[in-house]
Every structure is written in structure tokens, then in C-alpha cells.
Scaffold this active site. Structure first.
Site, short mmCIF file in Angstrom:
data_model
loop_
_atom_site.label_atom_id
_atom_site.label_comp_id
_atom_site.label_asym_id
_atom_site.label_seq_id
_atom_site.Cartn_x
_atom_site.Cartn_y
_atom_site.Cartn_z
N ARG A 54 -2.86 2.66 -0.98
CA ARG A 54 -3.16 1.36 -1.61
C ARG A 54 -4.37 0.70 -0.95
O ARG A 54 -4.37 -0.51 -0.71
CB ARG A 54 -1.96 0.42 -1.51
N ARG A 58 -4.83 -6.47 -2.20
CA ARG A 58 -4.89 -7.90 -1.88
C ARG A 58 -5.30 -8.25 -0.45
O ARG A 58 -5.62 -9.39 -0.17
CB ARG A 58 -3.54 -8.56 -2.21
N ARG A 67 -9.96 -9.52 -9.05
CA ARG A 67 -8.71 -9.64 -9.81
C ARG A 67 -8.67 -10.98 -10.55
O ARG A 67 -8.25 -11.05 -11.71
CB ARG A 67 -7.51 -9.54 -8.86
N ASP A 104 -2.26 1.79 -11.85
CA ASP A 104 -0.90 1.59 -11.36
C ASP A 104 0.00 2.63 -12.02
O ASP A 104 -0.32 3.13 -13.11
CB ASP A 104 -0.40 0.18 -11.69
N TYR A 179 11.89 1.74 -13.09
CA TYR A 179 11.33 0.48 -13.62
C TYR A 179 11.63 0.34 -15.11
O TYR A 179 11.90 -0.75 -15.61
CB TYR A 179 9.82 0.43 -13.39
O1 1CP Z 1 -6.17 1.75 -3.85
C1 1CP Z 1 -5.04 1.97 -4.24
O2 1CP Z 1 -4.29 2.79 -3.68
C2 1CP Z 1 -4.55 1.13 -5.36
C3 1CP Z 1 -4.03 1.82 -6.56
C4 1CP Z 1 -2.52 1.63 -6.75
C5 1CP Z 1 -1.56 2.63 -6.63
C6 1CP Z 1 -1.77 4.05 -6.16
C7 1CP Z 1 -1.87 0.45 -7.16
C8 1CP Z 1 -2.49 -0.86 -7.39
N1 1CP Z 1 -0.55 0.75 -7.38
C9 1CP Z 1 -0.33 2.05 -7.04
C10 1CP Z 1 0.90 2.81 -7.14
C11 1CP Z 1 2.18 2.10 -7.32
N2 1CP Z 1 2.49 1.02 -8.11
C12 1CP Z 1 3.38 2.55 -6.73
C13 1CP Z 1 3.49 3.79 -5.87
C14 1CP Z 1 3.02 3.52 -4.49
C15 1CP Z 1 3.94 2.67 -3.66
O3 1CP Z 1 5.12 3.01 -3.50
O4 1CP Z 1 3.45 1.65 -3.14
C16 1CP Z 1 4.42 1.69 -7.14
C17 1CP Z 1 5.88 1.76 -6.74
C18 1CP Z 1 3.85 0.73 -8.00
C19 1CP Z 1 4.55 -0.35 -8.71
C20 1CP Z 1 3.97 -1.66 -8.37
N3 1CP Z 1 2.78 -2.10 -8.87
C21 1CP Z 1 4.43 -2.61 -7.45
C22 1CP Z 1 5.68 -2.48 -6.59
C23 1CP Z 1 6.80 -3.26 -7.13
C24 1CP Z 1 8.09 -2.98 -6.38
O5 1CP Z 1 9.01 -2.45 -7.00
O6 1CP Z 1 8.15 -3.26 -5.18
C25 1CP Z 1 3.51 -3.67 -7.43
C26 1CP Z 1 3.59 -4.95 -6.66
C27 1CP Z 1 2.45 -3.31 -8.31
C28 1CP Z 1 1.22 -4.06 -8.60
C29 1CP Z 1 0.01 -3.51 -7.94
N4 1CP Z 1 -0.47 -2.22 -8.11
C30 1CP Z 1 -1.64 -2.05 -7.41
C31 1CP Z 1 -1.92 -3.30 -6.78
C32 1CP Z 1 -3.13 -3.61 -5.95
C33 1CP Z 1 -0.90 -4.21 -7.11
C34 1CP Z 1 -0.78 -5.66 -6.72
C35 1CP Z 1 -1.14 -6.45 -7.93
C36 1CP Z 1 -1.90 -7.66 -7.63
O7 1CP Z 1 -3.13 -7.63 -7.50
O8 1CP Z 1 -1.25 -8.73 -7.57
#
Ligand code: 1CP
Length: 370
Positions: A54, A58, A67, A104, A179
Site C-alpha cells: 500500500r 494516505r 484524492r 483496489d 466483502y
Molecule cells: O500503493 C498501493 O499499494 C495502493 C493500492 C491498493 C491496494 C493494493 C489499495 C488502495 N488497496 C489495495 C488492496 C486492498 N484493498 C486490500 C488488500 C490489501 C490489504 O489487505 O490491505 C483490501 C483488503 C482492500 C479493501 C479496502 N480498500 C480497505 C480495507 C477495508 C477493511 O476491511 O479493513 C480499504 C480501507 C480500502 C480503501 C483503499 N484502497 C486503497 C487505498 C489507498 C484506500 C484508502 C482510501 C482512501 O483514500 O481513503
């Protein structure tokens, strides 16, 4: 653990690379070595490959600015210009070996017709699927819906350095299904676990749709310029052995086999977070090149994994938040612990928003000096 001599010899690696180039018809005088890709392919390299799970997100002020400009999170994922920009942001700041596509895992349910919303300050929200909802999914619309993501891959590849490995990804079927059934993230995935026990046939249909959609999606990412693809099985915890085999191992194995049926030898990283005692089975049965290790995995896993299998991980992201000597010492121990096999340095899970940028700079400087 003893390694064949040639795996430790950089000169030989470069020679082997040249031979590969000859076989594939590329000019042999200019072989571009991507250290991270080399590690995925099972070759040890002089340079320790590093990326940060990731790594765009943020904790970076420039990400927060982009964003805000995008309006909402999915808009950011579906706008190639902005998604490319945030992918590049960590590469401008840090000495990293990989870019990871900014997207994502939940763009896939969105593409299948189950609308996903991201509320600020909260996680993802979906209208939970029931049995009839599963049968109403529309796999035929996924390719067109995800076209902007593929365009982002193309744009990133065009601008990153040739030595930088581009990682594409998707969520693994079980994790994405948690999800889709639960409607949001949860700590125990109870909704999906119960659904899979009460309605195994319907749940299997959902997994089948996700397997097929993921294969096509990842092959298109590879064709657009991704060097490696990663399967994020972030919720591989909380499953008993039977469920783990049925919903984690089998679908991941089908995706690996499905991709390789079309793109033989495609390099694939699997990250089954929380798999614990099932890790060696996952590695042996799915056929991934590299196993992602969460921070709960002990370094002694090295003794039981197949010789030559690459690993990635496993620093606790909170060590990076706290910083200082404990972080540097643990990083050094991880590097030493996996020195007998191809190793990609990474965190054991995603970097968290309140990580000080200076701590990540210190970590990378330390790793480069080892
Ligand atoms: O540079 C990078 O690695 C960013 C790309 C990326 C990736 C590989 C994002 C951006 N999301 C993911 C994968 C992702 N998304 C996973 C697998 C990795 C992990 O376990 O962390 C999962 C479970 C998600 C689902 C998801 N999307 C969550 C988790 C929710 C939970 O159940 O706890 C969240 C908060 C997101 C939103 C998200 N995705 C990515 C970002 C930067 C964000 C935050 C959004 C924002 O800007 O507010």
C-alpha cells in the site's frame, strides 16, 4: 539451507539473463535487469528488492491532495491520469524496486454490477449479496468496466524506469467474497463464513465468477505491461482447514493455472494473510512463485518452505510507525532470516496512514546499507 552455487553468483545471473534474452529474441547487448522480477523468478540478486505494501496512500500528503481532487476514491481508481499520478508518488520519494498499480480489490465487485461506495473515514460499503444477487451478477460487463484500470497499467509502464518492476493485482476470490456477502469489512468474516456453510452451492457459484473474472483481469494487466501480479488473500485467517482448502487454496490454484494456461510462466505472488500453519500447503498447491508473509509468520518458516521458493514480507507496519532501533533491528533480522532464498523486502501488511515519512526513509536507507 544450501543453494546451488549459480544462484549466488551475480555474473552468472547476468549471463543467464542474456541467454533468456536470446531465447525470447530480445537484443542481448541491452538486457534490462529488474531486481524484483528476478527475485520473483527465483533468482537471488545483488540488490535487495524493496517495495512497501500500500505504498501509495494516505500517509503521503500528495496522495491526500490528489484524492481530494478526484472527489471520491473509486473515481481516483477509474481515472487513468490520476491513478498513474498516485502510483508514481512513492517512487519519487523513495528508492523502491516496484510500482504497484493504484486501484483496489473492490473494483471487481463494482465491475460485476454490485455497486461499491467508499465513505470518507469508513471502509468500503456494498449492498450485501444473497443467493439471487449472486445469480444476477454480470460477468460480461467486467472487461469494459475495468478498461480504465488496464489503461492505467499501460500508462505506468510507459513512464517508470525499465529497472522498476510493475506489479498488478486483484483480490483473491474468498477475500473479495467476504466483502460481497458481508457488505463491508469485518474482523471475523462471519457473514461469508456462515453463508458458505449454509449455501455452499451458491457460494461456489460466486467463487467461480470471481475466479473467471480475475483470470481475465490479470491476463489483461500482464498484457498491458505488468511484470508480476499479486493475489491479495487478506482474509485467509479465521478459516478451518477444510474451508481453507475449499475457498482459499482451490480458487487461488485455479487462478494461477488459468493465467498460466494463457501466459505460460507468468510470475505470480500469493499473499494469504493469516494462513499460518497452512502456508506450506498453500505454497505447494497453488503454484505461486513467491509467498507473501504477514508479520505473524516466524522467521523459522524458512526451514519448512520448499527450497528456492521466494518470500516477501514480513515487517510489522507498526514497527514503521514507532521507528528507531527496534524497526532497524527487526528489518535486519528479516533480511538475515531469508538470506538463503529469493527475498523481497516488504511489510507484513499495508502501511498505515499515521506512518511518519521520515521513518520509511530511515528504513530504506538502512536496508540499502546492509
Ligand atoms: O500503493 C498501493 O499499494 C495502493 C493500492 C491498493 C491496494 C493494493 C489499495 C488502495 N488497496 C489495495 C488492496 C486492498 N484493498 C486490500 C488488500 C490489501 C490489504 O489487505 O490491505 C483490501 C483488503 C482492500 C479493501 C479496502 N480498500 C480497505 C480495507 C477495508 C477493511 O476491511 O479493513 C480499504 C480501507 C480500502 C480503501 C483503499 N484502497 C486503497 C487505498 C489507498 C484506500 C484508502 C482510501 C482512501 O483514500 O481513503
Amino acid at each position: 539451507m544450501g543453494k546451488p552455487e549459480f544462484l549466488q553468483n551475480t555474473a552468472m545471473i547476468i549471463q543467464m539473463k542474456s541467454l533468456d534474452s536470446l531465447v525470447e529474441g530480445r537484443p542481448i547487448d541491452n538486457p534490462v535487469v529488474k531486481p524484483l522480477l528476478e527475485a520473483v523468478l527465483g533468482r537471488r540478486t545483488q540488490r535487495l528488492p524493496i517495495w512497501i505494501m500500500r505504498q501509495a496512500g494516505r500517509y503521503l500528503p500528495e496522495y491526500r491532495e490528489t484524492r481530494t481532487r478526484a472527489g471520491n476514491f473509486l473515481e481516483l481508481c477509474y481515472t487513468p491520469e490520476l491513478a498513474t499520478e498516485v502510483t508514481l508518488q512513492p517512487l519519487r520519494r523513495f528508492d523502491l524496486d516496484a510500482a504497484i498499480l493504484f486501484s483496489d480489490i473492490l473494483v471487481v465487485p463494482d465491475a460485476l454490477g454490485q455497486a461499491v461506495r467508499f465513505e470518507t473515514g469508513e471502509g468500503p460499503m456494498l449492498a450485501p449479496l444473497d443467493q439471487s444477487g449472486i445469480d444476477a451478477l454480470e460477468p460480461a460487463r467486467a472487461e469494459a468496466h475495468l478498461a480504465p484500470v488496464i489503461e492505467t497499467v499501460r500508462r505506468i509502464r510507459a513512464v517508470i524506469r525499465p529497472e522498476t518492476t510493475l506489479i498488478g493485482f486483484c483480490g483473491s476470490p474468498w477475500t473479495v467474497a467476504t466483502y460481497m456477502i458481508g457488505g463491508r469489512g469485518s474482523s471475523d468474516q462471519a457473514a461469508a463464513r456462515l453463508f458458505s456453510l449454509r449455501h455452499p452451492a451458491a457460494f461456489q457459484r460466486l467463487i467461480d465468477v470471481l475466479v473467471e473474472t480475475s483470470i481475465g483481469y490479470l491476463v489483461r494487466q500482464l498484457d498491458a505491461g505488468a511484470d508480476v501480479v499479486q493475489l491479495f488473500e487478506s482474509w485467509a485467517l479465521n478459516l478451518d482447514e477444510l474451508a481453507f482448502r475449499q475457498w482459499v487454496i482451490a480458487p487461488n490454484r485455479r487462478i494461477v493455472a488459468g493465467i498460466r494456461a494463457m501466459r505460460p510462466n507468468a510470475p505470480i505472488i500469493g499473499f494469504p494473510r493469516g494462513a499460518a500453519g497452512m502456508l506450506p500447503v498453500y505454497a505447494a498447491e497453488t503454484g505461486v512463485n513467491v509467498l507473501g508473509l504477514d508479520y505473524g509468520v516466524p522467521l523459522a518458516i524458512d526451514d519448512v518452505l520448499p527450497e528456492g521458493l521466494g518470500v516477501q514480507g514480513n515487517l510489522d507496519p507498526l514497527r514503521l510507525v514507532a521507528g528507531g532501533g527496534q524497526m532497524l533491528d527487526r528489518a535486519r533480522d528479516i533480511v538475515a532470516g531469508f538470506s538463503g532464498r529469493p527475498h523481497i523486502f516488504n511489510l507484513g501488511h499495508g502501511i498505515v496512514p499515521d506512518t511518519p515519512i521520515a521513518h520509511l526513509e530511515a528504513l530504506i536507507a538502512h536496508l540499502r546499507g546492509l
